[in-house]
Motif scaffolding. Sequence first.
Motif, PDB file in Angstrom:
ATOM      1  N   ASN A  31      -4.071   7.142  -2.718  1.00  0.00           N
ATOM      2  CA  ASN A  31      -3.718   5.945  -1.999  1.00  0.00           C
ATOM      3  C   ASN A  31      -3.754   4.753  -2.881  1.00  0.00           C
ATOM      4  OD1 ASN A  31      -4.756   3.304  -0.473  1.00  0.00           O
ATOM      5  ND2 ASN A  31      -3.581   4.445   1.060  1.00  0.00           N
ATOM      6  N   SER A  38       1.970  11.701  -2.394  1.00  0.00           N
ATOM      7  CA  SER A  38       1.470  13.018  -2.189  1.00  0.00           C
ATOM      8  C   SER A  38       2.350  13.869  -3.274  1.00  0.00           C
ATOM      9  CB  SER A  38       1.713  13.445  -0.879  1.00  0.00           C
ATOM     10  OG  SER A  38       0.886  14.315  -0.461  1.00  0.00           O
ATOM     11  N   LYS A  96     -13.168   6.809  -4.148  1.00  0.00           N
ATOM     12  CA  LYS A  96     -11.606   6.410  -4.448  1.00  0.00           C
ATOM     13  C   LYS A  96     -10.857   7.203  -3.350  1.00  0.00           C
ATOM     14  CE  LYS A  96     -11.602   5.498  -9.341  1.00  0.00           C
ATOM     15  NZ  LYS A  96     -11.298   5.934 -10.634  1.00  0.00           N
ATOM     16  N   LEU A  97      -9.833   6.767  -2.921  1.00  0.00           N
ATOM     17  CA  LEU A  97      -8.997   7.692  -1.813  1.00  0.00           C
ATOM     18  C   LEU A  97      -8.059   8.460  -2.612  1.00  0.00           C
ATOM     19  CD1 LEU A  97      -8.275   4.722   0.774  1.00  0.00           C
ATOM     20  CD2 LEU A  97      -9.994   6.590   0.810  1.00  0.00           C
ATOM     21  N   GLU A 110       0.916  -1.180   0.125  1.00  0.00           N
ATOM     22  CA  GLU A 110       0.102  -0.042  -0.092  1.00  0.00           C
ATOM     23  C   GLU A 110       0.954   1.142   0.066  1.00  0.00           C
ATOM     24  OE1 GLU A 110      -3.610   2.103   2.443  1.00  0.00           O
ATOM     25  OE2 GLU A 110      -2.531   0.142   3.116  1.00  0.00           O
ATOM     26  N   VAL A 111       0.638   2.023  -0.933  1.00  0.00           N
ATOM     27  CA  VAL A 111       1.471   3.349  -1.091  1.00  0.00           C
ATOM     28  C   VAL A 111       0.719   4.611  -1.112  1.00  0.00           C
ATOM     29  CG1 VAL A 111       3.210   4.383  -2.522  1.00  0.00           C
ATOM     30  CG2 VAL A 111       3.086   2.009  -2.378  1.00  0.00           C
ATOM     31  N   LEU A 112       1.113   5.611  -0.360  1.00  0.00           N
ATOM     32  CA  LEU A 112       0.332   7.004  -0.608  1.00  0.00           C
ATOM     33  C   LEU A 112       1.449   7.858  -1.027  1.00  0.00           C
ATOM     34  CD1 LEU A 112      -1.844   8.929   0.358  1.00  0.00           C
ATOM     35  CD2 LEU A 112      -0.570   9.365   2.502  1.00  0.00           C
ATOM     36  N   SER A 148      -3.087  13.873  -3.122  1.00  0.00           N
ATOM     37  CA  SER A 148      -2.739  12.562  -2.423  1.00  0.00           C
ATOM     38  C   SER A 148      -3.686  11.339  -3.070  1.00  0.00           C
ATOM     39  CB  SER A 148      -3.022  12.813  -1.072  1.00  0.00           C
ATOM     40  OG  SER A 148      -2.083  13.565  -0.364  1.00  0.00           O
ATOM     41  N   GLY A 183      -7.052   2.983  -3.965  1.00  0.00           N
ATOM     42  CA  GLY A 183      -7.639   2.289  -2.637  1.00  0.00           C
ATOM     43  C   GLY A 183      -8.986   2.961  -2.563  1.00  0.00           C
TER      44      GLY A 183
END
Length: 108
Positions: free
Chosen positions: A77, A8, A60-61, A4-6, A75, A55
């Motif tokens: 996810n 930004s 959607k995130l 899992e990657v965020l 940002s 995500g």
Amino acid sequence: SRMEVLFSFRWEDLRLNFPNEDFYDSDHILLPPELIDSIWHPDPYILNAKSTEVGQLTGKLIKVYIFRNHTVVYSINLFVTVACAMQFQYYPFDFQLCPMVIESCAFT
């Protein structure tokens, strides 16, 4: 390897002008999800990804904040599965490094 990657991203876009009353007592506004695709934003592409999913919970995130000084913070996810060459010569004491190669989809 699935992770899992965020991501930004931050940039300045002088074309974005919002009335002061949209900011209320804050220095930024959260862009509504339906407007995210109406502004320019980066198009990161993970070169060695087998699969990539945005995500989701109820939607959607992806979040976009626009500041009074025209700074934009985008940002997203992601869940990413990347292809990695595994090295087992030191098994059971091995460790693996799995780099992600990130490029722009439009400018490769």
